[in-house]
Design a protein around this motif. Structure first.
Motif, mmCIF file in Angstrom:
data_model
loop_
_atom_site.group_PDB
_atom_site.id
_atom_site.type_symbol
_atom_site.label_atom_id
_atom_site.label_comp_id
_atom_site.label_asym_id
_atom_site.label_seq_id
_atom_site.Cartn_x
_atom_site.Cartn_y
_atom_site.Cartn_z
ATOM 1 N N ALA A 482 5.428 6.742 8.856
ATOM 2 C CA ALA A 482 4.422 5.702 9.071
ATOM 3 C C ALA A 482 4.382 5.198 10.508
ATOM 4 N N LYS A 483 5.303 5.631 11.353
ATOM 5 C CA LYS A 483 5.255 5.239 12.757
ATOM 6 C C LYS A 483 4.073 5.902 13.465
ATOM 7 N N ASN A 484 3.698 7.085 12.981
ATOM 8 C CA ASN A 484 2.627 7.849 13.626
ATOM 9 C C ASN A 484 1.306 7.810 12.861
ATOM 10 N N THR A 485 1.352 7.467 11.594
ATOM 11 C CA THR A 485 0.145 7.505 10.787
ATOM 12 C C THR A 485 0.236 6.470 9.673
ATOM 13 N N GLN A 486 -0.900 6.090 9.132
ATOM 14 C CA GLN A 486 -0.927 5.161 8.002
ATOM 15 C C GLN A 486 -0.449 5.907 6.754
ATOM 16 N N VAL A 487 0.524 5.330 6.050
ATOM 17 C CA VAL A 487 1.075 5.952 4.845
ATOM 18 C C VAL A 487 0.868 5.014 3.661
ATOM 19 N N ILE A 488 0.319 5.547 2.596
ATOM 20 C CA ILE A 488 0.141 4.809 1.341
ATOM 21 C C ILE A 488 0.902 5.572 0.264
ATOM 22 N N CYS A 489 1.793 4.879 -0.450
ATOM 23 C CA CYS A 489 2.671 5.568 -1.395
ATOM 24 C C CYS A 489 2.681 4.862 -2.740
ATOM 25 N N VAL A 490 2.276 5.577 -3.778
ATOM 26 C CA VAL A 490 2.407 5.086 -5.155
ATOM 27 C C VAL A 490 3.800 5.483 -5.639
ATOM 28 N N THR A 491 4.605 4.497 -6.044
ATOM 29 C CA THR A 491 6.001 4.795 -6.372
ATOM 30 C C THR A 491 6.505 3.944 -7.541
#
Length: 554
Positions: A482-491
């Motif tokens: 997520a430092k380089n890109t937007q991350v969305i995580c269903v967990t």
């Protein structure tokens, strides 16, 4: 990056607005609450196929809209500009689906085909489902990952260029070879026709002259007799001729003009007519005296004229087009000769293109081997960090010994792995479980983070089948990504959920008659409570709360 998602009457969602942040967003909730519903809605905004049951019961339609910030996404902005849909630094994808299953798609307010929604979607977001890790066992995906890491697109383009050149030349040679017998038969016919017309050698515009000469010679006797009669009638007949009659009339009328001036003009007209008739009579007499009937010349003219007519009839054209038709056949014959020359030359061209391809493919192969060595070491190290301490990863590259040309080069790329001491390296799908493949896939995503084109990555329960320290490391890796890109995580894992910069909670509410899904952004205290629930279940204890705070602080 993804800024906002609006959902109306979708599945069990009545109305929902979600604001997304940069960094890592985690989505948690109870089993069956619909944690993936936002991901499903996004998928439809990106062009996924719609079915009738996506519309909330008793509603006419579902509406979904995703808003993206394209400020730093030059690929998406270029696409929007190219398709006349650029709107400042925003891109709004909208989908309307009727209860009957009909669907409409929009980009920045313009209605578009679904295919265009998919095109722009690939530049905005990338969704990884819980089974997507299975892709990395496919040979094409393994090669694509290695090429992405190596960043040698220019080498790929060069190989592709020479491959297509070689293929086009090979196809051309095949067509020329297959039609060779037909060409030879037609060439023989053309050569015969050209030889025949060469021998006759009719020149451009010659037939018009030939036709005139033929008509004059074939009607020569008739022309002589008729011109003689005309000459006699005009001036030679002593008893009566036109010249004498006109002269006598002109003189008489001129004399009468002394009594009436109006007759003088008529007299002048008669004198003019007399002059013209005298001139015509002299020319006709000269024509008659100079006309010679040459039977030998007539025979030659008649023979050439008849031959021209017969040849024209043979080729089903008019005789006056015979000379130009002759030139046309000559050009066609020259084309056949050029085809034969091309067939001789093309084999050399094919060999040259093949040699250039092989040189480019070898250069690409060398680059792949260097990148494979580095990537193998990095993935092996990352496997250890993801609780596969004895794991080894190796990228095997073999060149096609049969010299089979491919648009992607001459390499076969294979990902091999060993997870236990003393275990031989084998294909990943033979030695790794689904969970292990998922972790290896995640390791690759982190390593390739700076190569990622799409600015938003979504992971839909890719952490299924892991727990404990491994889950904590997966969370760390996702946060690193997520430092380089937007991350969305269903967990469903607290170790992963706690790593998010933003956490959304999904709940399902029911009054016994209606069911509705809600999504809420959790506060700091709310996050502690949710992480504790994920750790301990429904009975939240002081220990679970303490553990939750510890995870969030980590």
């Amino acid at each position: 990056m993804l800024l906002h998602l609006n959902i109306q009457n979708f599945a069990i969602v009545r109305s929902l607005d979600i604001d997304w942040q940069q960094g890592m967003t985690t989505i948690t909730g109870e089993t069956g609450a619909g944690k993936s519903i936002a991901i499903d809605a996004l998928g439809l905004c990106l062009g996924d196929r719609a079915v009738t049951n996506v519309v909330r019961p008793n509603c006419a339609k579902a509406e979904l809209a995703a808003t993206f910030d394209t400020t730093k996404n030059k690929h998406a902005k270029n696409w929007l500009k190219k398709n006349d849909m650029l709107l400042d630094n925003e891109c709004i994808l909208r989908r309307v689906i009727s209860a009957e299953g009909r669907s409409k798609a929009y980009i920045n307010g313009s209605q578009v085909p679904l295919a265009q929604l998919k095109e722009i979607g690939q530049l905005l977001i990338n969704i990884h489902g819980q089974h997507d890790h299975q892709l990395i066992v496919k040979a094409t995906e393994q090669r694509n990952i290695l090429d992405a890491y190596a960043s040698h697109q220019h080498l790929l383009d060069e190989v592709k260029y020479y491959y297509h050149q070689w293929r086009e030349l090979t196809q051309e040679a095949k067509i020329l070879q297959e039609s060779k017998l037909q060409r030879e038969a037609k060439q023989q016919l053309l050569q015969y026709q050209v030889n025949e017309l060469d021998e006759f050698s009719l020149q451009i515009d010659e037939f018009e002259t030939l036709e005139t000469d033929y008509k004059r010679q074939s009607n020569g006797q008739h022309i002589l007799s008729e011109t003689l009669v005309a000459v006699q009638l005009l001036s030679e007949n002593e008893q009566f001729n036109v010249v004498d009659s006109l002269q006598h009339s002109a003189e008489q009328i001129a004399a009468l003009g002394n009594y009436d001036p109006a007759l003088k003009a008529i007299a002048e007209q008669l004198n003019e007519a007399l002059i013209q008739v005298e001139d015509a009579s002299q020319e006709l007499k000269h024509y008659y005296e100079s006309l010679e009937l040459d039977p030998q010349a007539y025979t030659l003219i008649e023979e050439r004229y008849s031959t021209a007519v017969l040849l024209a009839k043979k080729h089903q054209i008019s005789p006056d087009a015979l000379a130009s038709f002759h030139q046309q056949l000559l050009q066609e014959l020259q084309l056949f000769s050029s085809d034969e020359t091309r067939l001789t030359q093309i084999n050399d061209d094919i060999e040259t293109a093949k040699q250039k391809y092989q040189h480019a493919a070898l250069t690409l192969s060398d680059s792949r081997k260097k990148a494979a060595t580095k990537l193998s070491k990095m993935i092996t190290k990352s496997m250890g960090e993801l609780n596969m301490q004895h794991g080894k990863f190796f990228i095997d590259i073999c060149q096609d010994k049969n010299e089979h040309l491919s648009v992607n080069g001459s390499d076969t790329v294979s990902y091999l792995a060993s997870l236990n001491p003393g275990q031989a390296l084998e294909a990943m799908n033979k030695v790794a479980s689904g969970g292990e493949l998922s972790r290896i896939s995640l390791a690759m995503q982190v390593i390739l983070a700076d190569k990622i084109v799409t600015p938003t990555l979504i992971f839909d329960e890719v952490d299924v089948g892991i727990s404990g320290p491994t889950a904590a490391m997966v969370g760390t890796k996702l946060k690193q990504l997520a430092k380089n890109t937007q991350v969305i995580c269903v967990t469903h894992l607290p170790q992963v959920a706690s790593k998010g910069h933003q956490q959304l909670f999904v709940a399902k509410l029911t009054d016994g008659e209606h069911t509705e899904t809600t999504v809420t952004e959790l506060s700091s205290n709310g996050r502690v409570q949710e992480i504790a629930r994920l750790l301990a279940g429904d009975k939240i204890t002081e220990n679970s709360l303490a553990n939750a705070q510890e995870l969030l602080a980590g």
